[in-house]
Scaffold this motif. Structure first.
Motif, PDB file in Angstrom:
ATOM      1  N   GLU A   1      -5.871   1.096  -4.646  1.00  0.00           N
ATOM      2  CA  GLU A   1      -5.743   2.399  -3.985  1.00  0.00           C
ATOM      3  C   GLU A   1      -7.102   2.899  -3.505  1.00  0.00           C
ATOM      4  N   GLU A   2      -8.101   2.816  -4.361  1.00  0.00           N
ATOM      5  CA  GLU A   2      -9.433   3.303  -3.983  1.00  0.00           C
ATOM      6  C   GLU A   2     -10.014   2.497  -2.817  1.00  0.00           C
ATOM      7  N   LEU A   3      -9.856   1.168  -2.856  1.00  0.00           N
ATOM      8  CA  LEU A   3     -10.404   0.337  -1.783  1.00  0.00           C
ATOM      9  C   LEU A   3      -9.649   0.524  -0.470  1.00  0.00           C
ATOM     10  N   GLN A   4      -8.338   0.787  -0.546  1.00  0.00           N
ATOM     11  CA  GLN A   4      -7.585   1.042   0.682  1.00  0.00           C
ATOM     12  C   GLN A   4      -8.001   2.361   1.317  1.00  0.00           C
ATOM     13  N   ASN A   5      -8.399   3.315   0.504  1.00  0.00           N
ATOM     14  CA  ASN A   5      -8.847   4.599   1.029  1.00  0.00           C
ATOM     15  C   ASN A   5     -10.283   4.541   1.539  1.00  0.00           C
ATOM     16  N   ASP A   6     -11.102   3.672   0.938  1.00  0.00           N
ATOM     17  CA  ASP A   6     -12.489   3.527   1.384  1.00  0.00           C
ATOM     18  C   ASP A   6     -13.019   2.179   0.912  1.00  0.00           C
ATOM     19  N   ALA A   7     -12.948   1.199   1.787  1.00  0.00           N
ATOM     20  CA  ALA A   7     -13.381  -0.159   1.436  1.00  0.00           C
ATOM     21  C   ALA A   7     -14.893  -0.285   1.341  1.00  0.00           C
ATOM     22  N   THR A   8     -15.629   0.766   1.711  1.00  0.00           N
ATOM     23  CA  THR A   8     -17.090   0.698   1.660  1.00  0.00           C
ATOM     24  C   THR A   8     -17.650   1.186   0.329  1.00  0.00           C
TER      25      THR A   8
ATOM     26  N   VAL B   1     -11.293   0.981  10.411  1.00  0.00           N
ATOM     27  CA  VAL B   1     -10.191   1.580  11.158  1.00  0.00           C
ATOM     28  C   VAL B   1     -10.811   2.350  12.317  1.00  0.00           C
ATOM     29  N   VAL B   2     -10.420   1.994  13.528  1.00  0.00           N
ATOM     30  CA  VAL B   2     -10.994   2.587  14.735  1.00  0.00           C
ATOM     31  C   VAL B   2      -9.929   3.423  15.435  1.00  0.00           C
TER      32      VAL B   2
ATOM     33  N   THR C   1      -1.141   5.577   7.728  1.00  0.00           N
ATOM     34  CA  THR C   1      -0.445   5.186   6.516  1.00  0.00           C
ATOM     35  C   THR C   1      -1.328   5.461   5.318  1.00  0.00           C
ATOM     36  N   ARG C   2      -0.687   5.591   4.212  1.00  0.00           N
ATOM     37  CA  ARG C   2      -1.466   5.842   3.006  1.00  0.00           C
ATOM     38  C   ARG C   2      -1.609   4.548   2.219  1.00  0.00           C
ATOM     39  N   ALA C   3      -2.414   4.584   1.205  1.00  0.00           N
ATOM     40  CA  ALA C   3      -2.672   3.399   0.403  1.00  0.00           C
ATOM     41  C   ALA C   3      -1.392   2.905  -0.255  1.00  0.00           C
ATOM     42  N   LEU C   4      -1.246   1.593  -0.321  1.00  0.00           N
ATOM     43  CA  LEU C   4      -0.122   0.972  -0.991  1.00  0.00           C
ATOM     44  C   LEU C   4      -0.234   1.251  -2.485  1.00  0.00           C
ATOM     45  N   THR C   5       0.827   1.791  -3.050  1.00  0.00           N
ATOM     46  CA  THR C   5       0.869   2.086  -4.478  1.00  0.00           C
ATOM     47  C   THR C   5       2.150   1.487  -5.045  1.00  0.00           C
TER      48      THR C   5
END
Length: 168
Positions: free
Chosen positions: A16-23, A59-60, A150-154
């Motif tokens: 979840e955290e990486l899907q919201n911010d992979a950096t 994401v652009v 879309t939101r993070a896969l949970t």
């Protein structure tokens, strides 16, 4: 087909955290999920090795690049055989307008998400590139009025994250 990976609640938090911010730096990610940095790094590596995490990307927003019109194009191809489907998919992937492709069941064979500059560009893409192909039997397009990210896969409701056994 890949086997389903066993994910525990910490794995799902990492995803979840990486899907919201992979950096996120590993140290920050570890703090967010309650792990030591070394354990967190091992978890992320495991998720990549299992094929759960398949990559990281930016994401652009197409509007900021001059591609202010998005559309979803439904396409039917005939004959609907593996060679025709593979060739058409390869053709679509080579088009700079293509954002994503879904080979689907139902009324359409493909749903294609595209981004173009304007309605003239949309018409040219549909008529000159897609409809002109011999395997295309029909197509319809729908202009995207609003795109909601879309939101993070949970874990789906009712699916419990598995408890991981601690190795001795």
């Amino acid at each position: 087909m890949r086997e389903t990976a066993e994910l525990d609640s910490v794995d799902w938090r990492i995803l979840e955290e990486l899907q919201n911010d992979a950096t996120l730096p590993n140290r920050t990610l570890a703090e967010l999920v309650g792990l030591a940095p070394s354990s967190c790094l091992q978890r992320v590596r495991r998720l990549r090795e299992l094929g759960v995490i398949t990559g990281f990307h930016a994401v652009v927003d197409p509007r900021t690049t001059g591609l202010s019109l998005e559309a979803v194009v439904s396409v039917n191809v005939r004959p609907h055989t593996r060679p025709v489907v593979a060739a058409f998919r390869q053709f679509l992937m080579a088009q700079p307008e293509t954002r994503s492709i879904f080979h689907v069941s139902g009324q359409a064979d493909f749903l294609v998400h595209i981004a173009v500059t304007d309605s003239t560009h949309l018409q040219a893409f549909l008529m000159d590139k897609v409809a002109s192909r011999t395997e295309v039997r029909n197509l319809t397009s729908s202009v995207v009025l609003e795109r909601v990210e879309t939101r993070a896969l949970t874990p789906p409701t009712g699916v419990k994250a598995r408890r991981r056994r601690v190795e001795p």
